[in-house]
Every structure is written in C-alpha cells, then in structure tokens.
Design an enzyme around this catalytic site. Structure first.
Site, short mmCIF file in Angstrom:
data_model
loop_
_atom_site.label_atom_id
_atom_site.label_comp_id
_atom_site.label_asym_id
_atom_site.label_seq_id
_atom_site.Cartn_x
_atom_site.Cartn_y
_atom_site.Cartn_z
N LEU A 24 0.86 -1.17 0.00
CA LEU A 24 0.00 0.00 0.00
C LEU A 24 0.91 1.23 0.00
O LEU A 24 1.82 1.33 0.83
CB LEU A 24 -0.88 0.04 1.24
N ASP A 25 0.68 2.16 -0.90
CA ASP A 25 1.48 3.38 -0.94
C ASP A 25 1.38 4.13 0.38
O ASP A 25 0.37 4.02 1.09
CB ASP A 25 1.00 4.31 -2.07
#
Length: 346
Positions: free
Chosen positions: A48-49
């Site tokens: 997940l960024d």
C-alpha cells in the site's frame, strides 16, 4: 548511557489485520508491528502506498506460507478523485500538470455513471511511472525522479464493479472492486479523461482483500496503547486468508499422511484450491480442528500445495489456546466490572 534492552523474539503464527495509517510504507508498518509483537518471522501481503490507508494483512510464522494468496486476491478500495486537475504522478503527491473546468455538461450523475461503466470489466492499463515496478533492477519511480520515461507494456486487469459513494463539486468518491495489479491512480486518470475534465487521486483506502475486510482490523496507534497480551488477542488464525476457500477435514491417520506430502484419495469434486484440516490431538471428534495446509483436488486425489510442519501446527494450536484464554479473561473482567456498577437511580 545504558543501551535499551532488546526484547527477545518469539515464534508467532497467525495474521494481524492492520488498518495502515497515512504516511507509512507497507514495510515500515510491518516492521513496527513486528517489533511490537516480538515476532521472529513476518511479511506483508501486498504494498500500500504511503498515501493510502486501510487493510494490510500482516503474516507471522506459518501464515507467511499463505501470503501469496492475499497478494493474488481481488481487492476493494474507496477512492477519492479530485476532478478538473491532472498531476505528474496521478495523485496528490505530484505537481499539477493541467487544470480544466468541471462543467455541469461534462460532469453530472449520468456522465459519471457512464464513465464508471466504461471502465468496468476486463481493461488494459499502462502502469504509472511513479510505481514500484522494476526495470533493469530499478524501480520505475527512481527513473521518474530523474526525468526519464520508460516504455511500459499495458497489463490486463479486471474491474469487477465501480459504485458511486458520493459526488460533490469537484470531489468524487468511488467504491472499486478489482483484480490484483490494478492501479487505482491510473483508473482515476482514465475516468477523468473520459469525463473530459481530467482527475487525480487524493485519497485511497483499501477496504478488502480476498475474503477479509476491515472488520476486525486494528490501528497501529491502538496497538501501541495495548499490553502484549491484548495485542496477541488480535492475532487472527493463519487460515483467515483462506476463508473463502472450501475446506476439507481429514481423520487423524489421514492428516498424518497428508503432512508427509502424500496424496490422499477423496470423493470430493475437483477444486483449484482448498484448505485442509486435521483434528486437534487429545480432543473428541468434532471438538476442534487445526490447519494442515492447502491443496487442490483433481481426479479424485487431494494433492498438497502448501504444507505446514509439525512444529508450525503445534504453534498454531498454542496461539489458538492463548488467544482463547485471553479473550475469556477479558470477558470475565468486563462481566465482573459490570456487576460492580451501582444500579441506576430511578
């Protein structure tokens, strides 16, 4: 000056469903939780960024053998788009490339629904330059920072559904269910171009991965405030990542043979993936089961895919017992506190 005492690691087996906070990379979040849990072996199940929040299953011990299941699973996101602006990165981190008016003719309920429909189903996406995909051993975002554009082949993904959550002015919130490998930034840009005003992503929250959701997830701040025993109570069983698969329960003798890697005969229909259990030693029939691994069924044979070791099986049993004991203690404490409360004055 005394150095802080390093806490010993321990063998843990299970999954923490973390609600990842804004600003942390997936690996940073993993390492923080790993230190809190004092876990020997850990891994996450898909990046997940830092600008994204939400569901990040973290695997410990035996559960790491099934992390690929979550990596390959369909995902669900709540995506917030800002209409009328495009950026260099497709999200709020980039510089603004172009600003266009968001007119009622371009952006209205029917046009938004049409744009969502246009990108539902099998589609092709060109991965963004600001991504972790590798080219000649380097991440694409490293080239992007140097102003170098790398040609990227399109990849096929599937958007199962896009539902409109809300729309107000230039802000559009969508519920997206998609296959692995889907770039929501790219989807946001494509929807913006379809509307004729452009768009970029200003918020992203993962709400589901395969058969798990944010239900039962815990935040990092909450974990920091807990005792170790309370954190352990949030440890989900290793098979939580497989809970949308069919299950097979073997007898004690068949379970022992299965754990050696032997194929077993079965009357069950062919299946690409099943989770396999055996009885808990020392308990009566039907009074408990423990995960042995995963398998597939073909032509009347149960064929092992991923097997747990006897040590890992024992570790799962110990975690299950510890979690049950903690939950029971918490319940008894809460009940006792409730009994001590004075009756309300009428």
């Amino acid at each position: 000056m005394n150095k802080p005492v390093r806490q010993p690691r321990r063998q843990l087996h299970g999954v923490i469903l973390l609600d990842k906070p804004l600003g942390l990379s997936s690996n940073d979040a993993l390492q923080k939780v790993r230190r809190l849990m004092r876990a020997e072996k850990a891994g996450h199940t898909g990046t997940l960024d830092p600008l994204a929040t939400g569901l990040l299953p973290l695997c410990f011990g035996a559960a790491t053998k099934f992390s690929q299941v979550s990596l390959d699973a369909d995902k669900r996101y709540t995506a917030t788009l800002k209409l009328g602006q495009t950026t260099t990165t497709g999200d709020a981190e980039g510089e603004i490339l172009q600003t266009r008016p968001v007119t009622a003719e371009q952006v209205n309920a029917s046009r938004i629904a049409e744009a969502c429909e246009a990108f539902t189903g099998p589609i092709s996406q060109i991965p963004p330059m600001h991504s972790a995909l590798k080219h000649q051993g380097r991440a694409l975002y490293e080239y992007a920072r140097e102003g170098i554009e790398i040609e990227r082949p399109a990849r096929d993904v599937t958007i199962h559904a896009i539902d409109i959550v809300s729309w107000q002015g230039d802000e559009l919130v969508l519920d997206v269910r998609c296959s692995k490998g889907t770039y929501i930034r790219t989807l946001a840009q494509d929807i913006g171009e379809h509307l004729g005003c452009g768009a970029h992503l200003i918020g992203l929250r993962r709400t589901g991965s395969g058969g798990v959701s944010l239900q039962g997830a815990v935040t990092l701040d909450a974990m920091l405030a807990m005792s170790e025993q309370e954190r352990d109570a949030h440890l989900q069983p290793a098979d939580v990542l497989l809970n949308d698969w069919a299950d097979v329960l073997l007898s004690e003798s068949e379970a022992a043979r299965f754990l050696t890697g032997l194929r077993r005969r079965t009357h069950l229909a062919d299946a690409a993936q099943v989770r396999v259990y055996g009885p808990v030693p020392g308990q009566g029939k039907g009074e408990g089961r423990v995960l042995l691994g995963s398998a597939h069924i073909k032509a009347g044979e149960l064929i092992p895919t991923r097997l747990l070791s006897p040590t890992e099986v024992q570790g799962l049993l110990e975690v299950q017992a510890a979690v049950q004991a903690t939950v029971q203690t918490q319940t008894e404490t809460a009940d006792a506190a409730a009994l001590r409360q004075p009756d309300p004055v009428l």
